[in-house]
Design a protein around this motif. Structure first.
Motif, PDB file in Angstrom:
ATOM      1  N   ARG A  12     162.841  59.493  82.158  1.00 36.11           N
ATOM      2  CA  ARG A  12     162.405  60.123  80.909  1.00 36.11           C
ATOM      3  C   ARG A  12     163.400  61.158  80.384  1.00 36.11           C
ATOM      4  NH1 ARG A  12     156.877  59.543  79.816  1.00 36.11           N
ATOM      5  NH2 ARG A  12     156.038  57.802  81.030  1.00 36.11           N
ATOM      6  N   VAL A  13     164.408  61.509  81.167  1.00 32.73           N
ATOM      7  CA  VAL A  13     165.387  62.502  80.718  1.00 32.73           C
ATOM      8  C   VAL A  13     166.186  61.923  79.550  1.00 32.73           C
ATOM      9  CG1 VAL A  13     167.481  63.780  81.346  1.00 32.73           C
ATOM     10  CG2 VAL A  13     165.583  63.625  82.971  1.00 32.73           C
ATOM     11  N   THR A  78     166.302  70.806  83.816  1.00 30.30           N
ATOM     12  CA  THR A  78     166.221  69.486  83.178  1.00 30.30           C
ATOM     13  C   THR A  78     165.117  68.621  83.778  1.00 30.30           C
ATOM     14  OG1 THR A  78     168.529  69.548  82.471  1.00 30.30           O
ATOM     15  CG2 THR A  78     167.485  67.382  82.653  1.00 30.30           C
ATOM     16  N   THR A  82     161.262  68.139  82.126  1.00 29.86           N
ATOM     17  CA  THR A  82     160.960  66.750  81.771  1.00 29.86           C
ATOM     18  C   THR A  82     159.644  66.313  82.408  1.00 29.86           C
ATOM     19  OG1 THR A  82     163.314  66.210  81.570  1.00 29.86           O
ATOM     20  CG2 THR A  82     161.790  64.372  81.863  1.00 29.86           C
ATOM     21  N   CYS A  86     156.865  65.378  79.707  1.00 28.61           N
ATOM     22  CA  CYS A  86     156.657  63.935  79.566  1.00 28.61           C
ATOM     23  C   CYS A  86     155.525  63.390  80.428  1.00 28.61           C
ATOM     24  CB  CYS A  86     157.945  63.188  79.888  1.00 28.61           C
ATOM     25  SG  CYS A  86     159.310  63.573  78.770  1.00 28.61           S
ATOM     26  N   LEU A 169     163.806  68.207  74.604  1.00 25.50           N
ATOM     27  CA  LEU A 169     162.641  67.406  74.973  1.00 25.50           C
ATOM     28  C   LEU A 169     161.582  67.375  73.879  1.00 25.50           C
ATOM     29  CD1 LEU A 169     162.259  68.536  78.692  1.00 25.50           C
ATOM     30  CD2 LEU A 169     162.891  66.249  77.908  1.00 25.50           C
ATOM     31  N   CYS A 180     153.192  71.624  76.469  1.00 24.44           N
ATOM     32  CA  CYS A 180     154.167  72.135  75.513  1.00 24.44           C
ATOM     33  C   CYS A 180     153.795  73.519  75.013  1.00 24.44           C
ATOM     34  CB  CYS A 180     154.308  71.168  74.341  1.00 24.44           C
ATOM     35  SG  CYS A 180     155.136  69.621  74.763  1.00 24.44           S
TER      36      CYS A 180
END
Length: 243
Positions: A12-13, A78, A82, A86, A169, A180
């Protein structure tokens, strides 16, 4: 198992963060890998910084550690963000359960978690606030003890990198809304975070010119030969431009 979760996170990165796609792995790593808790020994900490520092000669150790920490935070941020953005999951990155592997230049390259760890995060509460308490706070305290670098410099380094990763992201687009919103709050982009977990990050950045955000405290990296300042992110650069 952590390796399954980590593989899903790596997939997903986004390409813009691809340099750190594999910076968290499950396993013991190579012969040079060492537990983060081992860095509490001054001799081990010095040995860990040796290859990185060799490229700069005799410099203020605080500046060296500050710059080294920026690579560390990138390797951590990172995959960690993620996973949160995600998948709504926290990676098992508690400080005391994580090891570190360096690249040939002495920069932090990979963070290692035990391959047989439970899938539920070890000692990491949900959200960015959980990562702050379980990993970032012990790391900041460690660097401060070993070289006297002010914690607010380290929190600024972490905040800049986490803020960049969050932007890549698409945190502000509302994907995985609750995660988020919590990340945005911890980074000072939303309502104040609940509890104290995200507060050091929320205080580290402030509005800059042209709508960008900048550090409140300089990271000192321009004190290293051949290393430029961080430009518009730097409060010194901002002050000079306004004068």
């Amino acid at each position: 198992m952590p390796d399954v979760l980590i593989a899903e996170v790596a997939a997903r990165v986004p390409d813009s963060l691809g340099a750190y796609r594999g910076s968290v792995v499950a396993g013991s790593g190579g012969p040079g890998a060492r537990p983060l808790t081992a860095l509490q020994d001054p001799a081990v900490f010095d040995a860990t910084l040796a290859a990185f520092g060799a490229g700069f000669g005799a410099v203020d150790r605080r500046i060296l550690v500050s710059y080294w920490s920026q690579f560390y935070f990138a390797a951590l941020a990172t995959p960690a963000l993620t996973a949160l953005v995600c998948l709504g999951r926290a990676l098992p990155l508690a400080f005391e359960a994580t090891s570190l592997e360096l690249d040939d230049a002495g920069r932090p390259a990979r963070l290692l978690v035990a391959a047989n760890a439970a899938q539920a995060p070890c000692g990491v509460a949900p959200g960015l606030g959980g990562l702050v308490e379980a990993h970032l706070a012990p790391f900041v305290a460690l660097c401060h003890r070993q070289c006297g670098l002010a914690p607010r410099v380290l929190w600024g380094n972490a905040a800049v990198i986490l803020d960049h990763v969050a932007g890549e992201l698409g945190v502000e687009l509302g994907r995985n809304v609750s995660a988020c919103a919590e990340i945005a709050a911890c980074l000072g982009r939303g309502a104040p975070p609940c509890g104290s977990g995200g507060m050091p990050l929320a205080r580290a950045l402030c509005p800059g010119a042209g709508g960008c955000r900048r550090r409140r405290v300089c990271c000192l990296r321009s004190g290293l030969p051949g290393v430029p300042s961080c430009g518009a992110l730097c409060p010194r650069e901002c002050g000079a431009g306004a004068s």
